[in-house]
Each structure stands twice: as C-alpha cells, then as structure tokens.
Enzyme design. Structure first.
Site: not given
Ligand code: IMP
Ligand code: MG
Length: 369
Positions: A307, A268
């Site tokens: 979703r 990251r």
C-alpha cells in the site's frame, strides 16, 4: 436482553424485587386470614412460579391446588376463555384465595367468578402478582395486588410469549423501540477494516462511526465538543473518555432510527467499553459483538508495504514503523478482547482471503446475532 420468537424483551423486574413483592403479599394475606386454613388456587399456566414461591413463604398451614384456563393467543387477550382443568374438590365453607400471575383485561377473572359462584365458598379473595390498571375492563374487586404495571407485554416468572419465557426467573418487558445491531469492529492496521466496514454498512444498513472521522468533523466544524477536545490535544493531553463518548452520543442521536452502528476505532480501554455499554443501554440497546479481523503479522507487513508504494502514506513505507503499529494494536486491544470475551461477544474472523470471502465470513457472524 432476551429474544423470544420474533420479539425482544428487556429486564423489567429483578428476581430480588419479585422476592420482596411476594414477601409483602404473603404478610398481608397471613395477617388477614389469621388461623383460617385457606385454599390457594393458582391459575395455570402462568401462575406456577408465583404460587410455588408464594406457598413456600406462607407461614401457616394451607392447601394448594390449580385450575387451568386459557385466554391468550400471542400478545392479545381473547374473549373466549376455556376451562381446561376444572375443580375437583369440595370448597363448601372454605376461604378460597385465587393466585393469578397477571390481571390484564379481567376476562379470566370474570370466568373465575363464574366458576366459583355455585361452590358455596365462605369467601373468594383475589390476589394477583401483576395488575395492568390501564387494560382492566371489569369491576371485580382485586383484594391483593403485587405490583401495578403499565400496559405493556411482559414475560418471565411463569409468563410466556407463545410458549417461551416462562422459565425465566425474572420479568422482562417488551421492547417497543426498534432492535439495533451494534458492532465494534477491530483489526490491526492493514487488516481491511475500512473496506469491510463499507460493505457491511451497505449490506446491513448500519451507520459506520469512525472515531477518527468524528473527531476530525467536530474539530473542523468547531462544535462545542470539538473545541473542548482540541483544548486537550493542544496541551498534549489525552481527550477524556467522556468527551469522546459525548461526541459518539451526538452521532448516535443524529441517526436515532438507524438499524445499528459499526464502531470503528472505539472503544480502546475498559473504561471506554463500559461507557459505550452505558450509552447503548440508554438507547434501549446494546453492543452485540466485537468482531476482530485476524491477519497474520507477515501478511500485514507485506500488505502495508505494498500500500505504501502507492498511497504515499509515510507510515506505510517503513517496515519498522509498521511492525510497531501492529505490536501496539495487539497490546492495546488485548484488554478489549478480554472485555468482550467475558460477555461472550468476541468473534475473531479470519481476515486472509479475497474481500468477498471475508465479507461472507463476517456476515455469518452478524446473521447469527
Ligand atoms: P386477562 O384475562 O386479560 O385479565 O388476562 C389474564 C391472562 O392473560 C394471564 O393469566 C396471562 O396468561 C395473560 N397475560 C396478560 N398479560 C400478559 C403479559 O403481559 N404477558 C404474558 N401473559 C399475559
Ligand atoms: Mg394466567
């Protein structure tokens, strides 16, 4: 790392080290030869770079010529050595210095001695850039040795593997461990990363390492690293990169004979990407690609809301939260996109379409790595 035909080679001797070796060899020879004008004879093809650099450094007058012998097929020395271009000049009474790129079994050297036996030279000296003592089967004296190396196939700086690799300015050694394909998979929330990772790991027989899963596994099982990670999290602090990397290393270690890995959720930051590179290098391998699924924000929002209706995940129900997560993704991954682009390893893949279509697009990238 370089790939020549079907094989992979890793950096072994840098151009700088080669330069130092040559400087030393030139020094030894010019000290010993004094005012004698030697004839340096390079054995083609392998010695062309060595001879060129050597004579450029040689501080006194000298002559240079070549003979061409062939003894190698692929990776194996053959007994049958052919002289392709022979000697064309009178060497009577001269000091001849053979410049060989590498002495392996010594078969070529045997032939060299045969060639010069009847030339009436004053002395025949052998200088070789590389020497593989474990492979040498003869007892001709080697007067000057650049560097002794293990009995592993090398390429570069004149040396080839089936025609390729001679042009490389440094030397590479064959990689004996299996080649892995290692991917960093990226994509904003809702891009279909998890779905695609599942297909890819089946198709390419890769191990999918999701950092989130690794964390949860270590904490739940109270491994030493899990306990350590939790101690930071309990204090509200970020888990140091090294702890995360150690966990990943343990995962990589567990799957030492894998075809490769899909890293998901890591790295990251630049520091993490560096650490991951180091980890891969320590395994004789590398990250081959960062693949990012690219999906338009509006499509993501729609997908996630959809979703949310069934998944029950609260963070999938609120449009503002969704937009924030997407924004955060781009802010955080921009640095990594730059990191991998700089290494020519960034691949953006269109993430809109059917699952199969997207898998096909991803496969196209992976197949070319
Ligand atoms: P020898 O006759 O077995 O001593 O081998 C000498 C020749 O084999 C060299 O001049 C090279 O052409 C070739 N050779 C030996 N080892 C290597 C290697 O590791 N890489 C590339 N060529 C090699
Ligand atoms: Mg040679």
């Amino acid at each position: 790392m370089v790939k020549l035909h079907d094989l992979y080679f890793k950096p072994f001797i840098s151009a700088k080290e080669l330069d130092g070796i040559l400087t030393r060899l030139v020094q030894e020879l010019s000290d010993d030869l004094g005012d004698e004008v030697p004839i340096f004879i390079g054995i083609l093809n392998g010695s062309f770079m060595f001879v060129s650099d050597f004579v450029k450094k040689y501080p006194k007058p000298c002559e240079v010529t070549f003979i061409k012998l062939a003894s190698y097929e692929g990776l194996k020395s053959t007994e049958d050595i052919q002289r392709l271009i022979g000697l064309t000049q009178d060497l009577t009474g001269r000091t001849v210095v053979i410049l060989e790129d590498i002495i392996d079994t010594g078969n070529t050297l045997h032939e060299v001695h045969r060639i010069f036996k009847n030339e009436g030279v004053k002395q025949l000296l052998i200088a070789t850039l590389f020497y593989k003592p474990e492979a040498y089967k003869k007892d001709f004296k080697l007067h000057y040795i650049g560097k002794e190396i293990p009995n592993k196939f090398i390429v570069g700086y004149g040396l080839d593997y089936d025609g390729l690799g001679r042009d490389l300015p440094e030397v590479y050694q064959i990689k004996t461990t299996q080649h892995m394909t290692n991917l960093v998979l990226f994509g904003p929330p809702g891009a279909g990363k998890g779905t695609q990772a599942n297909f890819l790991k089946e198709k390419y027989n890769l191990i999918h390492i999701s950092t989130g899963d690794v964390f949860r596994f270590n904490i739940k099982n109270e491994t030493a690293l899990g306990v350590l990670a939790k101690s930071f999290m309990d204090k509200g602090e970020l888990v140091p990169d090294q702890v995360t990397i150690d966990m990943l290393e343990a995962e990589v270690e567990k799957n030492a004979d894998a075809n490769g890995f899909i890293f998901d959720g890591f790295p990251r930051t630049n520091a993490q990407a560096d650490a991951l590179d180091k980890l891969m290098h320590s395994k004789d391998s590398q990250i081959d690609a960062m693949i990012a699924l690219e999906v338009d924000d509006e499509v993501l929002v729609k997908r996630l809301l959809e979703r949310g209706k069934t998944s029950g995940r609260p963070d999938d129900a609120d449009e503002n939260i969704i937009r924030n997560r997407i924004k955060e993704y781009y802010t955080k991954t921009a640095i990594l996109k730059d990191f991998y682009t700089a290494q020519d390893k960034y691949y953006g893949v269109d993430g809109i379409g059917s699952i199969e279509d997207i898998t096909v697009r991803l496969s196209k990238v992976i197949d070319k790595l």
